[in-house]
Design an enzyme around this catalytic site. Sequence first.
Site, PDB file in Angstrom:
ATOM      1  N   HIS A  27       0.742  -1.346  -0.317  1.00 31.65           N
ATOM      2  CA  HIS A  27      -0.400   0.230  -0.590  1.00 31.65           C
ATOM      3  C   HIS A  27       0.432   0.780   0.154  1.00 31.65           C
ATOM      4  O   HIS A  27       0.648   2.260   0.735  1.00 31.65           O
ATOM      5  CB  HIS A  27      -0.550  -0.238   0.721  1.00 31.65           C
ATOM      6  N   SER A  87      14.632  21.051 -16.429  1.00 31.52           N
ATOM      7  CA  SER A  87      13.882  22.660 -15.830  1.00 31.52           C
ATOM      8  C   SER A  87      14.268  23.364 -17.280  1.00 31.52           C
ATOM      9  O   SER A  87      15.228  24.464 -16.797  1.00 31.52           O
ATOM     10  CB  SER A  87      13.008  22.656 -14.975  1.00 31.52           C
ATOM     11  N   GLU A 122       9.444   8.331 -16.845  1.00 34.92           N
ATOM     12  CA  GLU A 122       7.555   8.813 -16.858  1.00 34.92           C
ATOM     13  C   GLU A 122       7.548   8.872 -18.578  1.00 34.92           C
ATOM     14  O   GLU A 122       6.500   8.202 -18.645  1.00 34.92           O
ATOM     15  CB  GLU A 122       7.388  10.796 -16.819  1.00 34.92           C
ATOM     16  N   GLN A 168      -5.859  -3.753 -43.454  1.00 35.72           N
ATOM     17  CA  GLN A 168      -4.850  -3.290 -43.333  1.00 35.72           C
ATOM     18  C   GLN A 168      -4.161  -1.793 -42.202  1.00 35.72           C
ATOM     19  O   GLN A 168      -3.249  -1.916 -41.832  1.00 35.72           O
ATOM     20  CB  GLN A 168      -4.896  -2.561 -44.542  1.00 35.72           C
TER      21      GLN A 168
HETATM   22  N1  ARG Z   1      -2.812  -3.969 -48.060  1.00 40.06           N
HETATM   23  C1  ARG Z   1      -2.960  -4.806 -47.748  1.00 40.06           C
HETATM   24  C2  ARG Z   1      -3.100  -5.123 -46.257  1.00 40.06           C
HETATM   25  O1  ARG Z   1      -2.224  -4.708 -45.907  1.00 40.06           O
HETATM   26  C3  ARG Z   1      -2.666  -5.621 -48.413  1.00 40.06           C
HETATM   27  C4  ARG Z   1      -3.880  -6.745 -48.774  1.00 40.06           C
HETATM   28  C5  ARG Z   1      -5.354  -6.279 -49.900  1.00 40.06           C
HETATM   29  N2  ARG Z   1      -5.995  -6.907 -50.602  1.00 40.06           N
HETATM   30  C6  ARG Z   1      -6.827  -6.527 -50.757  1.00 40.06           C
HETATM   31  N3  ARG Z   1      -7.745  -8.108 -51.276  1.00 40.06           N
HETATM   32  N4  ARG Z   1      -7.432  -5.343 -51.474  1.00 40.06           N
HETATM   33  O2  ARG Z   1      -3.787  -5.102 -45.603  1.00 40.06           O
END
Ligand code: ARG
Length: 459
Positions: free
Chosen positions: A157, A278, A291, A323
């Site tokens: 604590h 600082s 930090e 993606q």
């Molecule tokens: N740039 C895409 C990703 O990172 C690659 C795969 C794209 N596939 C598609 N069917 N558009 O996921």
Amino acid sequence: MSEKPWGGRFSEKTDRVVESFTSSINIDKRLYSYDIEGSIAHCRMLAKQSIITEEEASSLIQGLGTIKRELERGKFHFDDGLEDIHMHIESRLLQEVGKVAQKLHTARSRNDQVALDTRMYLKDETLNIIDSLAKLKKVLLVFAENHIDTILPGYTHLQRAQPVLLAHHMMAYYEMFLRDSERFKGCLKRINVMPLGSAALAGTTYPIDRAYTAKLLDFPEVSRNSIDSVSDRDFIIEFLSTASICMVHFSRMSEELILWSSSEFGFIELPDSFATGSSIMPQKKNPDVPELIRGKTGIVFGNLIALLSIMKSLPLAYNRDMQEDKRPLFDTVDILTACITICTAMIPKLKINKEAMQMATSKGFLNATDMADYLVTKGMPFRQAHDCVGKAVNFAQNNNKELHELTLKELKTFSSLLKKDVFNILKTEQMINRRKSFGGTARENVMAAIKEAKKSLET
Ligand code: ARG
């Protein structure tokens, strides 16, 4: 061929805004070497299976080598219109080796290709992280060895509780980072599965040999289900959650370094080379490094939550949402790697104020439990002993004294079982060294733990 590799069915050019919105090249260019290595293995497999000829394969492989060198030298031209690293390399290959480049994408899709690239990348990074954690663990062991005779208050604590060896305290972090390494090794098992050949989602009609591709790319396993192969990001989520747990450990350690370096504690001083000043207060030396580690931990948690949220409602199989997995992944790898590196460099340079730590153990009734334990050895049940010492603490506090500063006469008013030998029991070194239970802070235990840890690090 239309401008875009997928442009055949389109009658309108992609809007510029859409191009920049859908483009991921600024992020996924980081995968280039894996993309090329994966493509080379794919070519070799296609040729072995007579899906393309040996000549075609060697011209593709040669072209890919040239592109790799361009990328390494920063001579490669990037363009938002080409979406991602896969299309960039393919379209550059067309310029480099001509029409044969159009054969590279036979029996694969970007869906399995990006899964492969990410797995190859993450395998390398996870191995690097395991390696850096081993260095950090070594540094912790050396630190523990150097501070085997430094005593500080252990806290619960955030109140002084019982004295412990600084070595024991730091070995607690050793245990945490050991578990992290084990967890990363566990992640590796799931990362190390080869998805290529799953194609868009259903597999392919070509007579490919996926095991051969896996062998070329040093994957011990081939993914079993084509749909899962292109929709799975568990291996990234698992990595991000393992990284988050690891960051919890860095953050807790940082918090202690921040507290300990305050004038209120005065237990340590951060090396000048790891602190900042600082802009207004000339006297200040700020613990910015710990930090920032503590702050970046929040970012790493956020990255985990980001990917969990991205994935949670996606129907099978690939969706473009996925993606968005790379930014949190790359960001986490960068943060974690930087934190391991900086802590490994900083820990050996911490200046320890042994006297301040020792002083702090002598105030705050840290020996109360030991006095109760003493009474138990004299036959008093523990609960009764607890109550008896509690009263003694109250008395001492009201008289501005510590337990060991009370006279024997005063002590005896709480229990006739208290004899002269109790004063020995109340000494800090005694308190430490009598805690011999396995895993306890006794010097001999901690020495043995360090020895054991050293042995396991060597193997
Ligand atoms: N740039 C895409 C990703 O990172 C690659 C795969 C794209 N596939 C598609 N069917 N558009 O996921």
